[in-house]
Scaffold this active site. Structure first.
Site, short mmCIF file in Angstrom:
data_model
loop_
_atom_site.label_atom_id
_atom_site.label_comp_id
_atom_site.label_asym_id
_atom_site.label_seq_id
_atom_site.Cartn_x
_atom_site.Cartn_y
_atom_site.Cartn_z
CG ASP A 7 23.95 -14.12 19.31
OD1 ASP A 7 23.59 -13.23 20.30
OD2 ASP A 7 23.43 -15.28 19.75
CD GLU A 9 23.13 -13.76 26.76
OE1 GLU A 9 22.38 -14.58 27.24
OE2 GLU A 9 22.92 -12.27 26.57
NE ARG A 46 15.34 -13.77 29.96
CZ ARG A 46 16.04 -13.74 29.14
NH1 ARG A 46 16.12 -12.32 28.43
NH2 ARG A 46 16.52 -14.82 28.61
CE LYS A 133 21.21 -10.44 18.63
NZ LYS A 133 21.29 -11.62 18.91
CG ASP A 152 22.57 -19.07 20.09
OD1 ASP A 152 22.21 -18.01 19.87
OD2 ASP A 152 22.34 -19.66 21.07
MG LIG Z 1 22.41 -16.21 21.35
#
Ligand SMILES: [Mg+2]
Length: 204
Positions: A7, A9, A46, A133, A152
């Protein structure tokens, strides 16, 4: 043969939206998939906030250009790329990540893209592939790779489950608690050890 899916970020860079939120002083932009697991709900929120505040893609790109990698991230990635093959699989967008890709010495990155109108406002987002992913890992396994995945957050879990070996890197407490089957590491040195040991063990 091994291939590592990382990943972006939270693993190599800070959260892009958090940096944007701080730069514009808009707390609601700080929410990520850590807080709202449904990506579509999160993204629509967003984009609405950006529209309401007249924030363009260029405004955001200027902020992203100033984001530093996480301390130690580049050394870790260079080590990893010199020892095995690496793909970065991110839920972010090509329009956002180019400056970060440069700082990472241009690894292979799978990502999505944004739709921009004539005034430079982001009007929508386009997923190159839904559940990208996980499907990346599945495709690599079909190509006879053993895959180690590192993420994460909630949006990494399906990738981690699909991989031969999944590792959580600095996850929030709720993710760690909900998915106790994955080892948790907080430092790149530990991550290196986990990856090296796993590959060594399986190659015996
Ligand atoms: Mg991440």
């Amino acid at each position: 043969m091994y291939l590592i899916c990382l990943d972006l970020e939270g693993v190599l860079t800070p959260e892009i939206w958090e940096a944007v939120a701080i730069a514009f002083g808009i707390d609601k932009l700080k929410l990520t998939t850590r807080d709202i697991p449904d990506y579509d709900v999160l993204m629509k929120q967003r984009l609405k906030i950006l529209r309401n505040n007249n924030i363009t893609l260029k405004d955001i790109q200027e902020i992203i250009a100033d984001i530093d990698l996480l301390p130690g991230a580049l050394d870790f990635l260079e080590w990893l790329r010199s020892n095995t093959q690496v793909i970065i699989a991110t839920g972010s967008f090509i329009e956002f990540i180019q400056p970060l890709a440069k700082k990472l010495n241009y690894p292979l990155i799978f990502c999505h893209n944004l739709e921009i109108d004539k005034t430079g406002m982001i009007i929508n987002y386009s997923l190159r592939l839904k559940d990208m992913k996980k499907k990346t890992v599945r495709a690599l396994k079909k190509l006879k790779y053993n895959v180690i995945a590192v993420g994460d957050s909630y949006n990494d879990i399906r990738m981690l489950k699909e991989a031969d070996f999944g590792i959580l890197f600095r996850p929030p407490a709720n993710v760690q608690k909900e998915f106790p089957q994955f080892p948790v590491v907080t430092e790149y040195s530990e991550l290196k050890n986990h990856i090296s040991n796993h590959i060594k063990l399986k190659s015996l």
